[in-house]
Design a protein around this motif. Sequence first.
Motif, PDB file in Angstrom:
ATOM      1  N   ASP A 156       2.879  11.032 -67.805  1.00 17.07           N
ATOM      2  CA  ASP A 156       3.023  10.715 -66.437  1.00 17.07           C
ATOM      3  C   ASP A 156       3.103  12.148 -65.699  1.00 17.07           C
ATOM      4  N   ARG A 157       2.450  12.152 -64.491  1.00 21.16           N
ATOM      5  CA  ARG A 157       2.613  13.330 -63.669  1.00 21.16           C
ATOM      6  C   ARG A 157       4.210  13.852 -63.064  1.00 21.16           C
ATOM      7  N   ARG A 158       4.733  12.772 -63.115  1.00 21.91           N
ATOM      8  CA  ARG A 158       6.245  12.963 -62.897  1.00 21.91           C
ATOM      9  C   ARG A 158       7.068  13.594 -64.201  1.00 21.91           C
ATOM     10  N   ALA A 186       4.902   2.776 -60.481  1.00 26.79           N
ATOM     11  CA  ALA A 186       4.593   3.740 -59.772  1.00 26.79           C
ATOM     12  C   ALA A 186       3.304   4.076 -59.262  1.00 26.79           C
ATOM     13  N   PRO A 187       2.382   3.599 -59.789  1.00 28.20           N
ATOM     14  CA  PRO A 187       0.818   3.616 -59.087  1.00 28.20           C
ATOM     15  C   PRO A 187       0.649   2.901 -57.771  1.00 28.20           C
ATOM     16  N   ASP A 189       2.823   5.250 -55.190  1.00 22.56           N
ATOM     17  CA  ASP A 189       1.888   6.231 -54.825  1.00 22.56           C
ATOM     18  C   ASP A 189       0.961   5.952 -53.750  1.00 22.56           C
ATOM     19  N   LEU A 248       2.657   5.536 -50.502  1.00 24.04           N
ATOM     20  CA  LEU A 248       2.776   6.805 -49.755  1.00 24.04           C
ATOM     21  C   LEU A 248       1.680   7.698 -49.326  1.00 24.04           C
ATOM     22  N   ASP A 249       0.400   7.387 -50.309  1.00 23.22           N
ATOM     23  CA  ASP A 249      -0.624   8.095 -49.961  1.00 23.22           C
ATOM     24  C   ASP A 249      -1.468   7.595 -48.761  1.00 23.22           C
TER      25      ASP A 249
END
Length: 101
Positions: free
Chosen positions: A30-32, A74-75, A78, A81-82
């Motif tokens: 994951d990017r996190r 999480a997606p 995201d 938030l986006d």
Amino acid sequence: MSATPGHAPASPPTSPPAAAAQLLARIRADRRAERWVPAFERDWAGVLEDSRHSYSLAPLYDVVREWQVRLDTAPAVDAFLDSGRDDSDFVALEDVLGPRR
């Protein structure tokens, strides 16, 4: 008449160590990962120690389940938030649920 069940038995749940290893691989991808890997390892080490004293696997399963939910949602977080939606008029969860007991 047969004593065999009419459906296949459910497969046993993955053992906590195997599930944790699979989950850690997902977290690392994951990017996190930079923030989440240490957090997961800290959570896992804490409940592992607790389980050694209590002889219960429940806390291990709880940590795995919580992190699976975190990764699975999480997606959606995201995307929210986006989207640029204004969430400044939120209601605090504590106000809805009341004080923890």
